[in-house]
Design a protein around this motif. Structure first.
Motif, PDB file in Angstrom:
ATOM      1  N   MET A  80       0.830  -1.197   0.000  1.00 24.19           N
ATOM      2  CA  MET A  80       0.000   0.000   0.000  1.00 24.19           C
ATOM      3  C   MET A  80       0.875   1.262   0.000  1.00 24.19           C
ATOM      4  O   MET A  80       0.613   2.207  -0.760  1.00 24.19           O
ATOM      5  CB  MET A  80      -0.930   0.010   1.216  1.00 24.19           C
ATOM      6  N   VAL A  81       1.911   1.286   0.818  1.00 25.69           N
ATOM      7  CA  VAL A  81       2.791   2.461   0.878  1.00 25.69           C
ATOM      8  C   VAL A  81       3.500   2.648  -0.459  1.00 25.69           C
ATOM      9  O   VAL A  81       3.585   3.772  -0.990  1.00 25.69           O
ATOM     10  CB  VAL A  81       3.805   2.321   2.044  1.00 25.69           C
ATOM     11  N   GLU A  82       4.032   1.582  -1.040  1.00 26.99           N
ATOM     12  CA  GLU A  82       4.707   1.704  -2.333  1.00 26.99           C
ATOM     13  C   GLU A  82       3.752   2.154  -3.425  1.00 26.99           C
ATOM     14  O   GLU A  82       4.114   2.967  -4.278  1.00 26.99           O
ATOM     15  CB  GLU A  82       5.356   0.375  -2.718  1.00 26.99           C
ATOM     16  N   THR A  83       2.533   1.650  -3.426  1.00 31.67           N
ATOM     17  CA  THR A  83       1.547   2.048  -4.429  1.00 31.67           C
ATOM     18  C   THR A  83       1.204   3.526  -4.308  1.00 31.67           C
ATOM     19  O   THR A  83       1.119   4.244  -5.311  1.00 31.67           O
ATOM     20  CB  THR A  83       0.269   1.188  -4.293  1.00 31.67           C
ATOM     21  N   ILE A  84       1.034   3.992  -3.093  1.00 30.93           N
ATOM     22  CA  ILE A  84       0.742   5.414  -2.879  1.00 30.93           C
ATOM     23  C   ILE A  84       1.911   6.272  -3.349  1.00 30.93           C
ATOM     24  O   ILE A  84       1.709   7.316  -3.998  1.00 30.93           O
ATOM     25  CB  ILE A  84       0.396   5.675  -1.400  1.00 30.93           C
ATOM     26  N   LEU A  85       3.131   5.867  -3.058  1.00 31.84           N
ATOM     27  CA  LEU A  85       4.300   6.633  -3.497  1.00 31.84           C
ATOM     28  C   LEU A  85       4.413   6.664  -5.015  1.00 31.84           C
ATOM     29  O   LEU A  85       4.729   7.707  -5.606  1.00 31.84           O
ATOM     30  CB  LEU A  85       5.574   6.065  -2.869  1.00 31.84           C
ATOM     31  N   ILE A  86       4.167   5.532  -5.665  1.00 34.53           N
ATOM     32  CA  ILE A  86       4.221   5.497  -7.130  1.00 34.53           C
ATOM     33  C   ILE A  86       3.154   6.403  -7.723  1.00 34.53           C
ATOM     34  O   ILE A  86       3.420   7.169  -8.661  1.00 34.53           O
ATOM     35  CB  ILE A  86       4.079   4.042  -7.640  1.00 34.53           C
ATOM     36  N   LEU A  87       1.944   6.354  -7.188  1.00 36.28           N
ATOM     37  CA  LEU A  87       0.871   7.231  -7.674  1.00 36.28           C
ATOM     38  C   LEU A  87       1.205   8.705  -7.447  1.00 36.28           C
ATOM     39  O   LEU A  87       0.908   9.557  -8.292  1.00 36.28           O
ATOM     40  CB  LEU A  87      -0.455   6.870  -7.007  1.00 36.28           C
ATOM     41  N   PHE A  88       1.841   9.014  -6.329  1.00 42.83           N
ATOM     42  CA  PHE A  88       2.232  10.396  -6.046  1.00 42.83           C
ATOM     43  C   PHE A  88       3.281  10.886  -7.047  1.00 42.83           C
ATOM     44  O   PHE A  88       3.189  12.010  -7.542  1.00 42.83           O
ATOM     45  CB  PHE A  88       2.758  10.506  -4.614  1.00 42.83           C
TER      46      PHE A  88
END
Length: 148
Positions: free
Chosen positions: A16-24
């Motif tokens: 979840m954290v990696e996905t949020i960072l990639i989307l950001f």
């Protein structure tokens, strides 16, 4: 897709954290290309009369020094400036002279003092003002360290 589901099952918070960072990062890249520079939008333009006023003022006064000049007290007292307390001047003869540098300390003597009245201060002009390299304990400890 199978490896993604295994990662989600193994550590969902990490995914979840990696996905949020990639989307950001993707959002930031898209916004920087679509939007003009905010500094250009908020910059105020000077009118022609304001520009002329600034140029006239600069030509009349010229460039001003960022630091006050080093003057002797005798020359500053002879000047026509009636408000001598408004400008802080420092005499060149009042700057102390470095007599000796000894590791983390230095010995200073007032420039206009003919007697041998000197005083010791911490030398902040060196990176060793704590005196760590001046002691022999670190070097003796390193000599006693076994090598492989």
């Amino acid at each position: 897709g199978k490896w993604w589901m295994e990662l989600v099952l193994r550590d969902p918070t990490h995914v979840m954290v990696e996905t949020i960072l990639i989307l950001f990062v993707v959002y930031m890249l898209m916004m920087s290309k679509s939007k003009q520079d905010w500094r250009q939008e908020t910059r105020e333009k000077l009118s022609l009369s304001e520009q002329e006023e600034l140029l006239r003022d600069w030509k009349e006064r010229g460039r001003e020094s960022l630091v006050p000049p080093m003057e002797d007290y005798s020359s500053s007292s002879n000047s026509n400036n009636s408000d001598n307390n408004s400008v802080v001047t420092r005499s060149i003869s009042s700057i102390p002279i470095v007599e000796k540098i000894n590791g983390r300390t230095m010995t200073l003597r007032p420039a206009n003092d003919t007697s041998k009245n000197s005083y010791e201060v911490i030398n902040f002009a060196t990176f060793d003002f704590l005196g760590m390299s001046a002691t022999s304990s670190p070097s003796s400890s390193s000599n006693n360290t076994p090598t492989t």
